[in-house]
Scaffold this active site. Sequence first.
Site, mmCIF file in Angstrom:
data_model
loop_
_atom_site.group_PDB
_atom_site.id
_atom_site.type_symbol
_atom_site.label_atom_id
_atom_site.label_comp_id
_atom_site.label_asym_id
_atom_site.label_seq_id
_atom_site.Cartn_x
_atom_site.Cartn_y
_atom_site.Cartn_z
ATOM 1 N N HIS A 24 -46.175 25.576 32.480
ATOM 2 C CA HIS A 24 -45.849 26.515 31.408
ATOM 3 C C HIS A 24 -44.332 26.658 31.318
ATOM 4 O O HIS A 24 -43.632 26.588 32.322
ATOM 5 C CB HIS A 24 -46.467 27.895 31.695
ATOM 6 C CG HIS A 24 -46.593 28.747 30.477
ATOM 7 N ND1 HIS A 24 -45.577 29.540 30.019
ATOM 8 C CD2 HIS A 24 -47.617 28.906 29.602
ATOM 9 C CE1 HIS A 24 -45.965 30.169 28.924
ATOM 10 N NE2 HIS A 24 -47.205 29.806 28.645
ATOM 11 N N ASP A 34 -55.105 27.477 29.055
ATOM 12 C CA ASP A 34 -55.964 26.422 28.495
ATOM 13 C C ASP A 34 -56.837 25.720 29.523
ATOM 14 O O ASP A 34 -57.678 24.900 29.162
ATOM 15 C CB ASP A 34 -55.087 25.382 27.789
ATOM 16 C CG ASP A 34 -54.433 25.958 26.552
ATOM 17 O OD1 ASP A 34 -53.209 25.790 26.375
ATOM 18 O OD2 ASP A 34 -55.153 26.618 25.766
HETATM 19 C C1 SDX Z 1 -49.650 26.988 25.810
HETATM 20 O O1 SDX Z 1 -45.242 29.088 25.481
HETATM 21 C C2 SDX Z 1 -46.369 29.648 25.503
HETATM 22 O O2 SDX Z 1 -46.475 30.835 25.770
HETATM 23 C C3 SDX Z 1 -47.559 28.757 25.213
HETATM 24 C C4 SDX Z 1 -48.932 29.359 25.455
HETATM 25 C C5 SDX Z 1 -49.245 30.479 24.456
HETATM 26 O O3 SDX Z 1 -50.074 31.329 24.793
HETATM 27 O O4 SDX Z 1 -48.746 30.399 23.297
HETATM 28 O O5 SDX Z 1 -49.010 29.861 26.767
HETATM 29 C C6 SDX Z 1 -50.022 28.319 25.267
HETATM 30 O O6 SDX Z 1 -49.156 26.175 25.086
HETATM 31 C C7 SDX Z 1 -49.866 26.732 27.278
HETATM 32 C C8 SDX Z 1 -49.391 25.307 27.716
HETATM 33 C C9 SDX Z 1 -50.512 24.317 27.338
HETATM 34 N N1 SDX Z 1 -50.044 22.931 27.555
HETATM 35 C C10 SDX Z 1 -50.542 22.173 28.559
HETATM 36 O O7 SDX Z 1 -51.340 22.583 29.402
HETATM 37 C C11 SDX Z 1 -50.034 20.732 28.555
HETATM 38 C C12 SDX Z 1 -49.663 20.292 29.980
HETATM 39 N N2 SDX Z 1 -48.456 21.062 30.355
HETATM 40 C C13 SDX Z 1 -47.205 20.418 30.164
HETATM 41 O O8 SDX Z 1 -47.089 19.389 29.286
HETATM 42 C C14 SDX Z 1 -45.990 21.303 30.435
HETATM 43 O O9 SDX Z 1 -46.255 21.994 31.586
HETATM 44 C C15 SDX Z 1 -45.564 22.270 29.350
HETATM 45 C C16 SDX Z 1 -45.303 21.566 28.061
HETATM 46 C C17 SDX Z 1 -46.587 23.329 29.132
HETATM 47 C C18 SDX Z 1 -44.291 22.953 29.826
HETATM 48 O O10 SDX Z 1 -43.364 21.983 29.970
HETATM 49 P P1 SDX Z 1 -41.954 22.296 30.653
HETATM 50 O O11 SDX Z 1 -41.863 23.658 31.229
HETATM 51 O O12 SDX Z 1 -40.939 21.886 29.643
HETATM 52 O O13 SDX Z 1 -41.961 21.370 31.884
HETATM 53 P P2 SDX Z 1 -41.269 20.006 31.846
HETATM 54 O O14 SDX Z 1 -41.925 19.172 30.786
HETATM 55 O O15 SDX Z 1 -39.788 20.218 31.799
HETATM 56 O O16 SDX Z 1 -41.693 19.429 33.266
HETATM 57 C C19 SDX Z 1 -41.012 19.817 34.464
HETATM 58 C C20 SDX Z 1 -41.555 18.860 35.511
HETATM 59 C C21 SDX Z 1 -41.508 17.395 35.049
HETATM 60 O O17 SDX Z 1 -41.480 16.598 36.208
HETATM 61 P P3 SDX Z 1 -40.025 15.969 36.646
HETATM 62 O O18 SDX Z 1 -39.461 15.236 35.440
HETATM 63 O O19 SDX Z 1 -39.160 17.139 37.071
HETATM 64 O O20 SDX Z 1 -40.359 15.018 37.800
HETATM 65 O O21 SDX Z 1 -42.950 19.147 35.720
HETATM 66 C C22 SDX Z 1 -43.735 18.051 35.314
HETATM 67 C C23 SDX Z 1 -42.863 17.212 34.414
HETATM 68 O O22 SDX Z 1 -43.276 15.852 34.436
HETATM 69 N N3 SDX Z 1 -44.893 18.610 34.609
HETATM 70 C C24 SDX Z 1 -46.124 18.167 34.772
HETATM 71 C C25 SDX Z 1 -46.918 18.997 33.969
HETATM 72 N N4 SDX Z 1 -46.142 19.909 33.346
HETATM 73 C C26 SDX Z 1 -44.879 19.645 33.749
HETATM 74 N N5 SDX Z 1 -46.611 17.166 35.503
HETATM 75 C C27 SDX Z 1 -47.962 16.983 35.446
HETATM 76 N N6 SDX Z 1 -48.797 17.744 34.702
HETATM 77 C C28 SDX Z 1 -48.311 18.748 33.954
HETATM 78 N N7 SDX Z 1 -49.136 19.496 33.210
#
Ligand code: SDX
Length: 393
Positions: free
Chosen positions: A271, A328
Amino acid sequence: ETGYVTYDPGFTNTAQCESKITFIDGDEGVLLYRGYPIEQLAGKSTFLEVAYLLIHGHLPTVDEHDGFVERVNRHTLVHEDFRTFMGTFPRTSHPMAVMSSAVSALATFYPESLDPYSEETVELATVLLLAKARTITSYLHRRRVGEPLLYPDYSRGYVDDFLRMTFAVPYEQYEANPILVHALDQLLILHADHEQNCSASVVRITGSSHANLYASVSAGISALSGPLHGGANESVLRMLTSIQQNDGDVKKFISRVKNKEAGVRLMGFGHRVYKNYDPRAAIVKDQAHAVLSILGIDDPLLAIAMELEEIALSDDYFVQRRLYPNVDFYTGIIYRAMGFEPAMFTPLFALGRMPGWIAQWREMMLDPKTKIGRPRQIYTGSPVRDYVPLDER
Ligand code: SDX
């Protein structure tokens, strides 16, 4: 290297904003709607009461509540030509594309509710959108299964009648399971708002040009459809199903995530704000267990989800990146138990988020400090250069 002074975008009214609606503490896993803890609202309130709270800023009195419910109820039926319009989309269309189009089209069918500067028409658009959202969402399902639109029954509650409009067979008596009515009411409360998330920001920036409520919320629905945002609940179900179909090897999937295989993420985890357990996910997880056990459903996908969570919460890859289950992760398991297919999960998220989008659009429109959204940039393109005629290139 561009020869230009970089412009520091700094504080713009689209990067940050002031709001009185929702508070989140991402480190502590706290979520408040107008100061009330989400745990209390999910346990004691109803979706329409929470909608009133988010939009008007206080818990309604009995008269305010009953009047609001009655006004929403009165607008549930859609114009017959609107039903025809929704019927023109291919039945196989993704329902989020249809929902975004349908909400935008409300502006053409109900022009009397468009004026964004009049409190009276804004209130009319508010109840009209909340009411029609339930009819639109039920019809999205009906279209996909080849069944006709069912007209509303005003004697029933919002969620009870939504389930009837979605699953009842015409002219047969239908009683929604009260367990499912309560569970869905809770889920809609949990999704009702979430501060300046991606889709709420889109609603605000669209509305900052004084675009009407329907156009602004339609844009928000489109933003929500992405798999990194609301589309994640559908992606989670597809992820769990694919693990199940690959002999349920959860550890193998976790390795693929840690190896960062293209497109492989632990959907429903992580998140932008919560770097702790999403408080909504904890409630949904408990609810998933309760609903499935009461219904006597032994869903293997719940066991896979639980094993994924258990492994991830103790694995350094996820712990170091502060990745926890978000709202989710478990919702799709409950929606499936209710009879919804995965494509309908994100429209259900959107149905729940309607009050939050409406509240944020209204707050933005009423804020005298609001200016049109106009983010700036840091220019990294080419320095100035002269045009070269085609025959000289
Ligand atoms: C919602 O904002 C809100 O409030 C949204 C929401 C709402 O109620 O409106 O809460 C609803 O959208 C919840 C989120 C739903 N999305 C998912 O579940 C999709 C999977 N999650 C990710 O794609 C990710 O966690 C995000 C998009 C939600 C957040 O991304 P961030 O905070 O920008 O994290 P990042 O992409 O910068 O990642 C940081 C690190 C990376 O690794 P490194 O490059 O440092 O090695 O964490 C890793 C990412 O690869 N990472 C994950 C991951 N999420 C982040 N690795 C594996 N699985 C994941 N889900």
